[in-house]
Design a protein around this motif. Structure first.
Motif, PDB file in Angstrom:
ATOM      1  N   GLY A 170       0.786  -1.225   0.000  1.00  0.00           N
ATOM      2  CA  GLY A 170       0.000   0.000   0.000  1.00  0.00           C
ATOM      3  C   GLY A 170       0.813   1.268   0.000  1.00  0.00           C
ATOM      4  N   VAL A 171       2.109   1.175  -0.311  1.00  0.00           N
ATOM      5  CA  VAL A 171       3.005   2.339  -0.298  1.00  0.00           C
ATOM      6  C   VAL A 171       3.230   2.806  -1.736  1.00  0.00           C
ATOM      7  N   ILE A 172       2.992   4.083  -1.986  1.00  0.00           N
ATOM      8  CA  ILE A 172       3.087   4.636  -3.331  1.00  0.00           C
ATOM      9  C   ILE A 172       4.127   5.744  -3.366  1.00  0.00           C
ATOM     10  N   LYS A 173       5.015   5.682  -4.374  1.00  0.00           N
ATOM     11  CA  LYS A 173       6.002   6.744  -4.612  1.00  0.00           C
ATOM     12  C   LYS A 173       5.526   7.539  -5.830  1.00  0.00           C
ATOM     13  N   GLU A 174       5.136   8.769  -5.607  1.00  0.00           N
ATOM     14  CA  GLU A 174       4.456   9.534  -6.646  1.00  0.00           C
ATOM     15  C   GLU A 174       5.304   9.755  -7.899  1.00  0.00           C
ATOM     16  N   ASP A 175       6.621   9.906  -7.751  1.00  0.00           N
ATOM     17  CA  ASP A 175       7.449  10.218  -8.912  1.00  0.00           C
ATOM     18  C   ASP A 175       8.073   8.985  -9.564  1.00  0.00           C
ATOM     19  N   TYR A 176       7.591   7.800  -9.209  1.00  0.00           N
ATOM     20  CA  TYR A 176       8.087   6.585  -9.878  1.00  0.00           C
ATOM     21  C   TYR A 176       7.165   6.252 -11.041  1.00  0.00           C
ATOM     22  N   ASN A 177       7.745   5.823 -12.139  1.00  0.00           N
ATOM     23  CA  ASN A 177       6.970   5.450 -13.320  1.00  0.00           C
ATOM     24  C   ASN A 177       6.503   3.995 -13.170  1.00  0.00           C
ATOM     25  N   TYR A 178       5.260   3.812 -12.776  1.00  0.00           N
ATOM     26  CA  TYR A 178       4.759   2.469 -12.513  1.00  0.00           C
ATOM     27  C   TYR A 178       4.547   1.653 -13.780  1.00  0.00           C
ATOM     28  N   GLU A 179       4.683   2.271 -14.949  1.00  0.00           N
ATOM     29  CA  GLU A 179       4.657   1.501 -16.187  1.00  0.00           C
ATOM     30  C   GLU A 179       5.885   0.609 -16.319  1.00  0.00           C
ATOM     31  N   ASP A 180       6.929   0.909 -15.536  1.00  0.00           N
ATOM     32  CA  ASP A 180       8.131   0.072 -15.568  1.00  0.00           C
ATOM     33  C   ASP A 180       7.860  -1.343 -15.078  1.00  0.00           C
ATOM     34  N   PHE A 181       6.819  -1.526 -14.281  1.00  0.00           N
ATOM     35  CA  PHE A 181       6.491  -2.879 -13.823  1.00  0.00           C
ATOM     36  C   PHE A 181       6.258  -3.802 -15.017  1.00  0.00           C
ATOM     37  N   ALA A 182       5.465  -3.315 -15.981  1.00  0.00           N
ATOM     38  CA  ALA A 182       5.168  -4.134 -17.156  1.00  0.00           C
ATOM     39  C   ALA A 182       6.405  -4.352 -18.018  1.00  0.00           C
ATOM     40  N   ALA A 183       7.318  -3.395 -17.996  1.00  0.00           N
ATOM     41  CA  ALA A 183       8.513  -3.495 -18.836  1.00  0.00           C
ATOM     42  C   ALA A 183       9.542  -4.462 -18.270  1.00  0.00           C
ATOM     43  N   TYR A 184       9.688  -4.482 -16.942  1.00  0.00           N
ATOM     44  CA  TYR A 184      10.801  -5.235 -16.351  1.00  0.00           C
ATOM     45  C   TYR A 184      10.383  -6.434 -15.497  1.00  0.00           C
ATOM     46  N   LEU A 185       9.107  -6.569 -15.197  1.00  0.00           N
ATOM     47  CA  LEU A 185       8.640  -7.705 -14.397  1.00  0.00           C
ATOM     48  C   LEU A 185       7.578  -8.463 -15.174  1.00  0.00           C
ATOM     49  N   ASN A 186       7.748  -9.784 -15.277  1.00  0.00           N
ATOM     50  CA  ASN A 186       6.714 -10.592 -15.908  1.00  0.00           C
ATOM     51  C   ASN A 186       5.753 -11.113 -14.850  1.00  0.00           C
TER      52      ASN A 186
END
Length: 713
Positions: free
Chosen positions: A636-652
């Protein structure tokens, strides 16, 4: 049958006196053993030689008077089960002294005589277990060789049972050939094959010890290939298959000189020596030092509660040993209802932190600090005490995640870490290890102990019979290989976009290291791949949690409840700008050291990924950040300036599933998870992934609690 069993006729006063005498004998034996083995913690060859002679002399004296070390019978002395004819028939005649006759079985004299005999057996058992541990994990070859030879001599004489390691590797999942050797190698100056910061330099570990390898001291051969198997040497000198440079070697020596033990979890964490330097410092400050308002035994007990919450038997056993050696009250180990009310009241905070941290509320903190209505003032927590308790619990919850994820095996001198050849009864009633040397409160009957194991299995998710740790259910190797190639391409593109001066050639699988899937299950080469292995859950760990809160608070990830709760925004409260300062306020310097620990965990790299590649330099920063922030989002912890689209790019999907299980359900992790993380990672890369999960989790839990504590006036 129980109605026909005799009951003790000793008065409470005599029982208390006998218990006090037994405790005195235990303390005396413990202090003698510590005093004898302590001189081995020196860099002087001559002093170690004198100490070894004395240790063997004392051990031989015990061999002459002891009758049945490693016998499970003695723990039934005061149990009704001990007196049943059915129970006596199950034991070997040589298992212990004959049961007392009916007319004197409860006489004080007979009991004292029995206790004296059992005391000699206990002392020999603890001596042999300590000797076994040092013969395998001492960083000094002369100690390992001498003690191994002594055990071999005793075994050949067949005078008493001799323990032997149940597991050669410190991990169920990692082969010993992949573990760093305890000895530095002749080619150590060229070795730097472990994750480290890009600006790494030799640190104080290498310079504070004026120690050099003697020209005459036996040394391991320089292994040119990590696949070379040197783990079957029977003289005690081979301690791992991976070459060790002087930096790591000095860490082993330093740790042994300070603590007298090189634990299995450290042997695995040695994959990351620069991180371990900092982690060892913060762990010592938080759990072991006298810094802060909480007594040492309270901090250790909080650690036991946290380890038990995650079902981590390994850490519970280690911390119980430390608790008793710190003169903690052994009755507390019966369960949370036997410890002070003040400690009992923090169980709710612990369970929320471990299972649903987003449910922590300001009122939870206010209730602890203000005390319950009508309760004594001494049951209330101060802000300083609570900050320290939060650090202890978060540290052990994170470490439990690492231990369970990496499959750390029991210490060789603790229950589950050793076996005794030729004693079939130990297969049914395993003997306790060194962690119970000073504990006389948990003398369970066989039926009770088996029930405790079943309860532990239910609470932790492990079966109480046999568990096939090495499941042959690997993912399709072509799919995993393709994922790896795709990820390398993305990371190379990221590196190129930063105009890195490092060369990043196109990704190719190295021809001399062909892909073989996940055939290595991480266990010893002489083990049967299909042999079921009992995972160490030997007691009912749920006794260390408040039963009401335990039932009410279930394990979840934030995605399941994100519609009901607000996320924790790091833009409002974060470790770097807020948490570090409040820790420094109550524990000066500890906040800065923790900050270094988190930074180190996130930054270490060896500039490669997967199988070794020639002239490859891969910046894995995006992957490490994705693992870190995905872990925190599950909480439940969110870092506002992180690009969460990176999850799809680097984690399967498989990698995400593994992170979720390791973060939220670490007690469920097994060899299948280790073998199927979604990427073809090397053993140390898998450990790094788990380390990132554990560190990100630790930081998130600390922030949740400290943000509320700061709101209390």
């Amino acid at each position: 049958m129980e109605a026909d069993l005799p009951h003790s006729t000793l008065s409470p006063t005599l029982e208390e006196e006998l218990a006090r005498d037994t405790r005195a004998r235990q303390l005396q034996s413990f202090r003698l053993r510590i005093a004898l083995f302590k001189p081995l913690q020196t860099v002087s060859d001559e002093e170690r030689e004198v100490a070894l002679d004395r240790i063997i002399e004392v051990a031989q004296s015990y061999l002459h008077i002891a009758r049945a070390p490693f016998s499970p019978c003695r723990k039934f002395l005061f149990s009704p089960f001990y007196f049943s004819s059915e129970a006596r028939a199950t034991f070997d005649p040589a298992c212990s002294s004959p049961p007392l006759s009916p007319e004197d079985e409860f006489s004080v004299q007979a009991l004292e005589s029995k206790l004296e005999a059992d005391n000699a057996d206990d002392q020999l058992q603890h001596f042999l277990l300590t000797i076994l541990r040092l013969s395998k994990t001492c960083p000094f070859a002369d100690v390992r060789h001498t003690l191994s030879h002594f055990l071999q001599t005793v075994s050949e004489a067949s005078t008493v049972p001799v323990p032997r390691p149940a597991h050669h590797s410190p991990s169920y999942f990692i082969s010993l050939k992949d573990i760093f050797s305890l000895e530095s190698t002749p080619c150590d100056s060229a070795i730097m094959s472990y994750p480290r910061p890009s600006n790494f330099q030799r640190s104080s570990w290498s310079h504070e010890i004026s120690w050099t390898v003697s020209d005459t001291e036996p040394r391991e051969p320089c292994l040119v290939s990590p696949a070379t198997d040197t783990t079957t040497c029977d003289d005690g000198r081979t301690t791992g298959g991976r070459p060790t440079d002087d930096y790591i070697r000095q860490m082993f020596v330093r740790l042994f000189l300070e603590e007298g033990r090189i634990t299995n979890v450290f042997r695995v964490m040695a994959f990351f020596p620069t991180f371990y330097e900092i982690y060892h410092l913060t762990y010592t400050e938080i759990l072991k030092s006298s810094t802060g308002p909480l007594p040492p035994t309270w901090k250790i007990y909080l650690g036991i509660m946290a380890a038990a919450e995650h079902g981590c038997q390994y850490l519970v056993s280690l911390l119980k040993l430390e608790f008793l050696q710190a003169q903690g009250n052994a009755k507390w180990l019966k369960g949370i209802h036997h410890c002070p009310v003040k400690l009992q009241r923090i169980s709710l905070i612990l369970l929320k932190m471990a299972r649903q941290p987003w449910r922590l509320r300001l009122q939870d903190i206010v209730t602890l600090i203000g005390g319950m209505p009508g309760s004594p003032r001494q049951d209330a927590w101060s802000k300083g005490e609570l900050v320290q308790a939060i650090l202890v619990m978060a540290t052990v919850l994170g470490l439990s995640t690492f231990v369970l994820g990496c499959g750390i095996a029991p210490e060789v001198d603790m229950r589950g870490g050793y076996t005794v050849a030729g004693n079939s009864i130990l297969d049914v009633y395993p003997c306790e290890g060194i962690e119970r040397e000073l504990d006389q409160t948990l003398t369970l009957m066989v039926e009770e102990e088996q029930e405790a194991i079943r309860a532990a299995s239910s609470a932790t998710g492990w079966h109480d019979s046999s568990i096939l740790l090495f499941e042959d259910q690997d993912e399709n190797e072509d799919l995993v290989k393709k994922r790896g190639a795709d990820l390398i391409t993305k990371l190379q593109s990221y590196t190129s976009s930063l105009s890195s001066p490092k060369s990043c050639p196109n990704f190719t699988w190295k021809h001399d290291t062909p892909w073989t899937g996940f055939s290595d299950k991480g266990h010893d080469t002489d083990a049967n791949e299909n042999e079921p292995v009992r995972y160490p859950a030997y007691e009912d760990l749920s006794r260390f949690a408040d039963p009401v809160a335990d039932k009410d608070i279930q394990r979840q990830d934030f995605e399941q409840v994100k519609e009901q709760y607000d996320p924790f925004m790091l833009g409002v409260y974060c470790w770097e700008d807020h948490g570090c300062d409040i820790v420094n306020q109550f524990l000066p310097g500890v906040g800065d050291d923790l900050d270094d620990e988190f930074t180190e965990a996130l930054s270490i790299t060896d500039w490669s990924l997967f199988l070794h590649m020639t002239d490859a330099a891969i910046d894995t920063t995006p992957l490490r950040h994705a693992i870190w922030y995905y872990t925190q989002r599950l909480l439940g912890v969110i870092k506002e300036d992180y690009n969460y689209e990176d999850f799809a790019a680097y984690l399967n999907d498989r990698s995400k599933d593994y992170i979720k299980r390791a973060c939220c359900f670490p007690h469920q992790l097994g060899a299948f998870d280790w073998n199927n993380m979604g990427l073809p990672l090397r053993a140390e890369e898998k450990c790094h992934m788990i380390l990132l999960i554990a560190s990100a989790k630790k930081q998130a839990l600390i922030c949740y609690a400290l943000a509320l504590i700061e709101q209390v006036l």
